[in-house]
Enzyme design. Structure first.
Site, PDB file in Angstrom:
ATOM      1  N   HIS A 141      32.848  35.886  39.998  1.00 45.04           N
ATOM      2  CA  HIS A 141      33.456  36.733  38.958  1.00 45.04           C
ATOM      3  C   HIS A 141      33.442  38.206  39.394  1.00 45.04           C
ATOM      4  O   HIS A 141      34.466  38.889  39.314  1.00 45.04           O
ATOM      5  CB  HIS A 141      32.684  36.540  37.641  1.00 45.04           C
ATOM      6  N   GLU A 142      32.283  38.667  39.868  1.00 45.34           N
ATOM      7  CA  GLU A 142      32.170  40.082  40.255  1.00 45.34           C
ATOM      8  C   GLU A 142      32.979  40.372  41.521  1.00 45.34           C
ATOM      9  O   GLU A 142      33.606  41.422  41.635  1.00 45.34           O
ATOM     10  CB  GLU A 142      30.701  40.480  40.461  1.00 45.34           C
TER      11      GLU A 142
HETATM   12 ZN    ZN Z   1      33.865  41.113  34.712  1.00 43.95          ZN
END
Ligand code: ZN
Length: 184
Positions: A141-142
């Site tokens: 996600h990051e």
């Molecule tokens: Zn995020």
């Protein structure tokens, strides 16, 4: 000279900085180390388990994660990754995700269930780490943020339709460079 960490502004959906490919970090200097502290401080203050530099308006390839941290006072073990690269990924998993840059929206996202990620740590050493399950999801996600990708981009057609209206609302509210604090 280091100062105490400060709370960084959170940029939200509709802000162009979230859509850029962030720049590689060339040198790990005092300024970058201070930024990493600010980023980490901001992640905890916003009750996050991960935060990427572009979410604070800084288009650099830096993320911080602490997948095991919880608000209930668990030990903090932040891991700052500079220039992270996902070297390989394996399997499939689906978990509910949210993002402080996309306030008020939660949805299940399909991702690899295991990854190996290389990154430079704060001491300048290149490391390789294997992750699976939730920590692997958090890093993916990051890492996406560094390529201008948001979790809502990864939803299937039907799920996308469900969040479309909320996204339009966020877009209307968005003003570049303004701190919207990532709160509803
Ligand atoms: Zn995020």
């Amino acid at each position: 000279m280091s100062r105490s960490p400060k709370l960084l502004d959170i940029h939200v959906y509709g802000d162009d900085v979230l859509r850029l490919r962030a720049a590689e970090v060339e040198t790990i200097d005092d300024e970058l180390l201070q930024f990493a502290k600010d980023l980490t401080h901001t992640m905890y203050k916003r009750d996050g388990v991960g935060l990427a530099a572009p979410q604070t308006g800084v288009s650099k390839r830096v993320i911080v994660v602490d997948p095991h941290w919880s608000k209930e006072g668990a030990k903090r073990e932040p891991l700052v990754m500079i220039n992270p690269e996902i070297e390989s990924s394996d399997g499939e998993t689906e978990m509910e995700e949210g993002c402080i840059s996309v306030p008020g929206i939660y949805a299940r996202v399909q991702r690899a269930s295991a990854i190996s990620v290389s990154f430079t740590d704060l001491s300048g050493e290149r490391r390789l780490m294997k992750l699976s399950g939730y920590p692997a999801v958090v890093v993916q996600h990051e890492h996406d943020h560094l390529n201008g990708i948001l979790f809502v981009d990864r939803l299937g057609t039907i799920a996308k339709l469900k969040v479309k209206r909320k996204l339009k609302e966020l877009e209307r509210k968005a003003v570049n460079g303004v701190n919207l604090r990532g709160e509803d």
